[in-house]
Design a protein around this motif. Structure first.
Motif, mmCIF file in Angstrom:
data_model
loop_
_atom_site.group_PDB
_atom_site.id
_atom_site.type_symbol
_atom_site.label_atom_id
_atom_site.label_comp_id
_atom_site.label_asym_id
_atom_site.label_seq_id
_atom_site.Cartn_x
_atom_site.Cartn_y
_atom_site.Cartn_z
ATOM 1 N N UNK A 25 0.826 -1.208 0.000
ATOM 2 C CA UNK A 25 0.000 0.000 0.000
ATOM 3 C C UNK A 25 0.860 1.256 0.000
ATOM 4 N N UNK A 26 1.850 1.289 0.894
ATOM 5 C CA UNK A 26 2.740 2.450 0.992
ATOM 6 C C UNK A 26 3.545 2.625 -0.291
ATOM 7 N N UNK A 27 4.036 1.518 -0.846
ATOM 8 C CA UNK A 27 4.822 1.571 -2.075
ATOM 9 C C UNK A 27 4.003 2.151 -3.218
ATOM 10 N N UNK A 28 2.776 1.686 -3.376
ATOM 11 C CA UNK A 28 1.917 2.197 -4.458
ATOM 12 C C UNK A 28 1.585 3.677 -4.257
ATOM 13 N N UNK A 29 1.357 4.068 -3.019
ATOM 14 C CA UNK A 29 1.053 5.468 -2.716
ATOM 15 C C UNK A 29 2.247 6.362 -3.069
ATOM 16 N N UNK A 30 3.444 5.935 -2.708
ATOM 17 C CA UNK A 30 4.650 6.710 -3.023
ATOM 18 C C UNK A 30 4.874 6.770 -4.534
ATOM 19 N N UNK A 31 4.620 5.672 -5.230
ATOM 20 C CA UNK A 31 4.783 5.644 -6.689
ATOM 21 C C UNK A 31 3.818 6.616 -7.353
ATOM 22 N N UNK A 32 2.585 6.609 -6.894
ATOM 23 C CA UNK A 32 1.580 7.522 -7.458
ATOM 24 C C UNK A 32 1.969 8.977 -7.214
ATOM 25 N N UNK A 33 2.470 9.271 -6.009
ATOM 26 C CA UNK A 33 2.869 10.642 -5.671
ATOM 27 C C UNK A 33 4.080 11.088 -6.496
ATOM 28 N N UNK A 34 5.027 10.174 -6.731
ATOM 29 C CA UNK A 34 6.225 10.523 -7.503
ATOM 30 C C UNK A 34 5.888 10.825 -8.957
ATOM 31 N N UNK A 35 4.926 10.097 -9.524
ATOM 32 C CA UNK A 35 4.566 10.281 -10.928
ATOM 33 C C UNK A 35 3.375 11.213 -11.110
ATOM 34 N N UNK A 36 3.003 11.955 -10.069
ATOM 35 C CA UNK A 36 1.915 12.923 -10.163
ATOM 36 C C UNK A 36 2.256 13.959 -11.227
ATOM 37 N N UNK A 37 1.264 14.347 -11.992
ATOM 38 C CA UNK A 37 1.478 15.324 -13.055
ATOM 39 C C UNK A 37 1.887 16.665 -12.457
ATOM 40 N N UNK A 38 3.051 17.206 -12.884
ATOM 41 C CA UNK A 38 3.499 18.498 -12.351
ATOM 42 C C UNK A 38 2.711 19.646 -12.984
ATOM 43 N N UNK A 39 2.857 20.839 -12.453
ATOM 44 C CA UNK A 39 2.208 22.000 -13.074
ATOM 45 C C UNK A 39 2.634 22.149 -14.538
ATOM 46 N N UNK A 40 1.791 22.793 -15.318
ATOM 47 C CA UNK A 40 1.993 22.917 -16.771
ATOM 48 C C UNK A 40 3.365 23.487 -17.127
ATOM 49 N N UNK A 41 3.803 24.530 -16.447
ATOM 50 C CA UNK A 41 5.074 25.177 -16.757
ATOM 51 C C UNK A 41 6.249 24.218 -16.561
ATOM 52 N N UNK A 42 6.200 23.445 -15.487
ATOM 53 C CA UNK A 42 7.280 22.494 -15.209
ATOM 54 C C UNK A 42 7.279 21.379 -16.243
ATOM 55 N N UNK A 43 6.089 20.885 -16.583
ATOM 56 C CA UNK A 43 5.992 19.814 -17.578
ATOM 57 C C UNK A 43 6.528 20.279 -18.929
ATOM 58 N N UNK A 44 6.195 21.502 -19.333
ATOM 59 C CA UNK A 44 6.681 22.024 -20.609
ATOM 60 C C UNK A 44 8.193 22.213 -20.596
ATOM 61 N N UNK A 45 8.734 22.662 -19.464
ATOM 62 C CA UNK A 45 10.178 22.841 -19.337
ATOM 63 C C UNK A 45 10.897 21.487 -19.417
#
Length: 71
Positions: A25-45
């Motif tokens: 459970x903890x592993x999946x939660x951390x994985x989801x948080x790490x791959x969370x979509x960043x704000x648009x400006x960061x993603x474009x950069x």
């Protein structure tokens, strides 16, 4: 319990023996948080930098997550 090797990240085992407990459970939660979509400006950069390096966005993001710093 067997002693963990140096460099082991404490993640769930790769075998199907996992019972789906708290560690998973903890592993999946951390994985989801790490791959969370960043704000648009960061993603474009990141996308711009990845293309300049000849990498995909996902590969570049994975490098950031693994190393903890930008290439």
């Amino acid at each position: 319990m067997a002693a963990e090797r140096i460099g082991h990240n404490g993640g769930p085992p790769l075998e199907e023996e996992n019972d789906g407990g708290w560690g998973l459970f903890i592993w999946r939660k951390a994985h989801k948080r790490a791959w969370k979509t960043p704000p648009r400006e960061i993603a474009l950069r990141r996308l711009e930098r990845a293309e300049a390096l000849g990498m995909s966005y996902k590969a570049y993001t994975l490098e950031i997550l693994e190393r903890g710093r930008h290439l």
